[in-house]
Design a protein around this motif. Structure first.
Motif, PDB file in Angstrom:
ATOM      1  N   ALA A  94       0.846  -1.190   0.000  1.00 13.99           N
ATOM      2  CA  ALA A  94       0.000   0.000   0.000  1.00 13.99           C
ATOM      3  C   ALA A  94       0.882   1.240   0.000  1.00 13.99           C
ATOM      4  O   ALA A  94       1.924   1.269   0.653  1.00 13.99           O
ATOM      5  CB  ALA A  94      -0.914   0.012   1.222  1.00 13.99           C
ATOM      6  N   GLU A  95       0.448   2.227  -0.752  1.00 12.72           N
ATOM      7  CA  GLU A  95       1.075   3.541  -0.728  1.00 12.72           C
ATOM      8  C   GLU A  95       0.335   4.343   0.343  1.00 12.72           C
ATOM      9  O   GLU A  95      -0.883   4.523   0.254  1.00 12.72           O
ATOM     10  CB  GLU A  95       0.947   4.246  -2.079  1.00 12.72           C
ATOM     11  CG  GLU A  95       1.783   3.654  -3.171  1.00 12.72           C
ATOM     12  CD  GLU A  95       3.282   3.857  -2.926  1.00 12.72           C
ATOM     13  OE1 GLU A  95       3.668   4.925  -2.413  1.00 12.72           O
ATOM     14  OE2 GLU A  95       4.041   2.936  -3.259  1.00 12.72           O
ATOM     15  N   VAL A  96       1.055   4.790   1.347  1.00 11.55           N
ATOM     16  CA  VAL A  96       0.447   5.484   2.470  1.00 11.55           C
ATOM     17  C   VAL A  96       0.985   6.907   2.533  1.00 11.55           C
ATOM     18  O   VAL A  96       2.185   7.131   2.375  1.00 11.55           O
ATOM     19  CB  VAL A  96       0.747   4.749   3.800  1.00 11.55           C
ATOM     20  CG1 VAL A  96       0.133   5.475   4.977  1.00 11.55           C
ATOM     21  CG2 VAL A  96       0.260   3.310   3.731  1.00 11.55           C
ATOM     22  N   THR A  97       0.089   7.853   2.767  1.00 10.27           N
ATOM     23  CA  THR A  97       0.476   9.238   2.985  1.00 10.27           C
ATOM     24  C   THR A  97      -0.082   9.659   4.342  1.00 10.27           C
ATOM     25  O   THR A  97      -1.285   9.555   4.573  1.00 10.27           O
ATOM     26  CB  THR A  97      -0.075  10.162   1.886  1.00 10.27           C
ATOM     27  OG1 THR A  97       0.372   9.684   0.620  1.00 10.27           O
ATOM     28  CG2 THR A  97       0.395  11.588   2.097  1.00 10.27           C
ATOM     29  N   VAL A  98       0.803  10.090   5.218  1.00  4.71           N
ATOM     30  CA  VAL A  98       0.393  10.580   6.536  1.00  4.71           C
ATOM     31  C   VAL A  98       0.690  12.075   6.553  1.00  4.71           C
ATOM     32  O   VAL A  98       1.812  12.494   6.276  1.00  4.71           O
ATOM     33  CB  VAL A  98       1.167   9.864   7.671  1.00  4.71           C
ATOM     34  CG1 VAL A  98       0.762  10.421   9.027  1.00  4.71           C
ATOM     35  CG2 VAL A  98       0.931   8.367   7.611  1.00  4.71           C
ATOM     36  N   ASP A  99      -0.340  12.864   6.867  1.00  5.00           N
ATOM     37  CA  ASP A  99      -0.137  14.307   6.954  1.00  5.00           C
ATOM     38  C   ASP A  99      -0.962  14.865   8.107  1.00  5.00           C
ATOM     39  O   ASP A  99      -1.540  14.109   8.888  1.00  5.00           O
ATOM     40  CB  ASP A  99      -0.464  14.993   5.617  1.00  5.00           C
ATOM     41  CG  ASP A  99      -1.880  14.746   5.140  1.00  5.00           C
ATOM     42  OD1 ASP A  99      -2.768  14.465   5.974  1.00  5.00           O
ATOM     43  OD2 ASP A  99      -2.116  14.844   3.923  1.00  5.00           O
ATOM     44  N   ILE A 109      -6.624  -3.043  -3.577  1.00  7.14           N
ATOM     45  CA  ILE A 109      -8.031  -3.273  -3.220  1.00  7.14           C
ATOM     46  C   ILE A 109      -8.845  -1.982  -3.158  1.00  7.14           C
ATOM     47  O   ILE A 109     -10.031  -2.016  -2.895  1.00  7.14           O
ATOM     48  CB  ILE A 109      -8.178  -4.055  -1.895  1.00  7.14           C
ATOM     49  CG1 ILE A 109      -7.634  -3.269  -0.715  1.00  7.14           C
ATOM     50  CG2 ILE A 109      -7.545  -5.419  -2.002  1.00  7.14           C
ATOM     51  CD1 ILE A 109      -7.953  -3.890   0.627  1.00  7.14           C
ATOM     52  N   GLY A 110      -8.193  -0.856  -3.399  1.00  9.49           N
ATOM     53  CA  GLY A 110      -8.907   0.417  -3.409  1.00  9.49           C
ATOM     54  C   GLY A 110      -8.121   1.508  -2.720  1.00  9.49           C
ATOM     55  O   GLY A 110      -6.939   1.364  -2.440  1.00  9.49           O
ATOM     56  N   GLU A 111      -8.798   2.601  -2.471  1.00  6.95           N
ATOM     57  CA  GLU A 111      -8.158   3.716  -1.801  1.00  6.95           C
ATOM     58  C   GLU A 111      -9.114   4.322  -0.794  1.00  6.95           C
ATOM     59  O   GLU A 111     -10.331   4.166  -0.903  1.00  6.95           O
ATOM     60  CB  GLU A 111      -7.669   4.763  -2.793  1.00  6.95           C
ATOM     61  CG  GLU A 111      -8.748   5.387  -3.641  1.00  6.95           C
ATOM     62  CD  GLU A 111      -8.172   6.355  -4.652  1.00  6.95           C
ATOM     63  OE1 GLU A 111      -8.283   7.572  -4.408  1.00  6.95           O
ATOM     64  OE2 GLU A 111      -7.616   5.887  -5.658  1.00  6.95           O
ATOM     65  N   GLY A 112      -8.547   4.969   0.205  1.00  7.46           N
ATOM     66  CA  GLY A 112      -9.370   5.588   1.223  1.00  7.46           C
ATOM     67  C   GLY A 112      -8.559   6.552   2.053  1.00  7.46           C
ATOM     68  O   GLY A 112      -7.337   6.620   1.943  1.00  7.46           O
ATOM     69  N   PHE A 138     -10.968  -1.084  12.212  1.00  4.28           N
ATOM     70  CA  PHE A 138      -9.571  -0.678  12.306  1.00  4.28           C
ATOM     71  C   PHE A 138      -8.828  -1.014  11.029  1.00  4.28           C
ATOM     72  O   PHE A 138      -9.274  -1.827  10.225  1.00  4.28           O
ATOM     73  CB  PHE A 138      -8.881  -1.346  13.506  1.00  4.28           C
ATOM     74  CG  PHE A 138      -8.762  -2.846  13.408  1.00  4.28           C
ATOM     75  CD1 PHE A 138      -7.651  -3.444  12.819  1.00  4.28           C
ATOM     76  CD2 PHE A 138      -9.750  -3.666  13.912  1.00  4.28           C
ATOM     77  CE1 PHE A 138      -7.538  -4.812  12.735  1.00  4.28           C
ATOM     78  CE2 PHE A 138      -9.657  -5.040  13.844  1.00  4.28           C
ATOM     79  CZ  PHE A 138      -8.542  -5.626  13.247  1.00  4.28           C
ATOM     80  N   ASP A 139      -7.683  -0.373  10.867  1.00  2.00           N
ATOM     81  CA  ASP A 139      -6.774  -0.684   9.775  1.00  2.00           C
ATOM     82  C   ASP A 139      -5.404  -0.914  10.387  1.00  2.00           C
ATOM     83  O   ASP A 139      -5.041  -0.275  11.377  1.00  2.00           O
ATOM     84  CB  ASP A 139      -6.722   0.449   8.760  1.00  2.00           C
ATOM     85  CG  ASP A 139      -6.324  -0.023   7.372  1.00  2.00           C
ATOM     86  OD1 ASP A 139      -5.913  -1.187   7.223  1.00  2.00           O
ATOM     87  OD2 ASP A 139      -6.430   0.776   6.430  1.00  2.00           O
ATOM     88  N   THR A 140      -4.673  -1.830   9.814  1.00  2.00           N
ATOM     89  CA  THR A 140      -3.361  -2.199  10.327  1.00  2.00           C
ATOM     90  C   THR A 140      -2.284  -1.574   9.441  1.00  2.00           C
ATOM     91  O   THR A 140      -2.377  -1.641   8.215  1.00  2.00           O
ATOM     92  CB  THR A 140      -3.207  -3.735  10.331  1.00  2.00           C
ATOM     93  OG1 THR A 140      -4.269  -4.293  11.104  1.00  2.00           O
ATOM     94  CG2 THR A 140      -1.882  -4.151  10.914  1.00  2.00           C
TER      95      THR A 140
END
Length: 167
Positions: A94-99, A109-112, A138-140
Motif C-alpha cells: 500500500a502507498e500510504v500518505t500521513v499528513d 483493493i482500493g483507496e481511502g 480498524f486498519d493495520t
C-alpha cells in the motif's frame, strides 16, 4: 499536536502482521474489556460442576455449563472468522500518505482516507499500528517500511488520545 510534514511511503503486508493485529483485537476487546463476562462464566461453570458433584439437577447443571462455555466458543469462532476474512481481503502493498489531515491509503483493493478527527484509538503492537475509526473498525499499518518520524507521530497521537480520554 504540532504541525506535521506530509510523509509518503510504501508498506508491505505479510500474513503474520495481519494475524497478529486480529489476535490483539480479540484479546483486548473480547477478553480484557469484557472481564466481568468471563468472571460470570467461571462462576457459572463452578456452580454447575458443584451441582453435578452433589447430585443436584443434572439438566439444569448441564444447561448452566453450556451457557458458561458459550462465550469461549463464540469468541474463538469470531477470532477464526476475523483472521480468515482479514487474510482473504488484505492488501500486499500500500502507498500510504500521513499528513496533518489524516492517513491516505492507495492499494490494489482500493483507496481511502482516515481523517484524524475520525480516529478514535491508536494501538501500538510490536510490529504494527492499529488505527481505529470505530470500536470494531480498524486498519493495520506495519512498522516495517514506516519512517521513524511517522512512528513517533503515531505514538504521540496515541498518547494524546489517552490523556484526552482520562480528562
Amino acid at each position: 499536536m504540532a504541525s506535521f510534514e506530509s510523509q509518503r511511503f510504501t508498506l508491505a503486508y505479510d500474513d503474520g502482521v495481519v494475524r497478529d493485529s486480529a489476535r490483539a483485537f480479540i484479546r483486548r476487546r473480547a477478553f480484557a474489556e469484557q472481564r466481568m463476562m468471563w468472571v460470570i462464566a467461571a462462576l457459572m461453570a463452578a456452580f454447575s460442576v458443584y451441582l453435578l458433584g452433589t447430585g443436584g439437577n443434572d439438566v439444569f447443571a448441564a444447561v448452566l455449563l453450556l451457557l458458561a462455555v458459550a462465550p469461549f466458543i463464540c469468541v474463538f469462532t469470531f477470532q477464526r472468522m476475523l483472521i480468515t476474512r482479514t487474510l482473504k481481503r488484505h492488501r500486499r502493498t500500500a502507498e500510504v500518505t500521513v499528513d496533518a489531515d489524516g492517513i491516505a491509503v492507495v492499494s490494489e483493493i482500493g483507496e481511502g482516507q482516515m481523517l484524524w478527527r475520525d480516529v478514535t484509538e491508536i494501538w501500538e503492537l510490536p510490529n504494527a499500528f492499529m488505527i481505529f475509526t470505530d470500536t470494531t473498525v480498524f486498519d493495520t499499518f506495519p512498522k516495517a517500511g514506516m519512517p521513524d518520524m511517522v512512528q513517533a507521530y503515531l505514538k504521540a497521537r496515541a498518547a494524546q488520545m489517552v490523556v484526552a480520554q482520562k480528562a
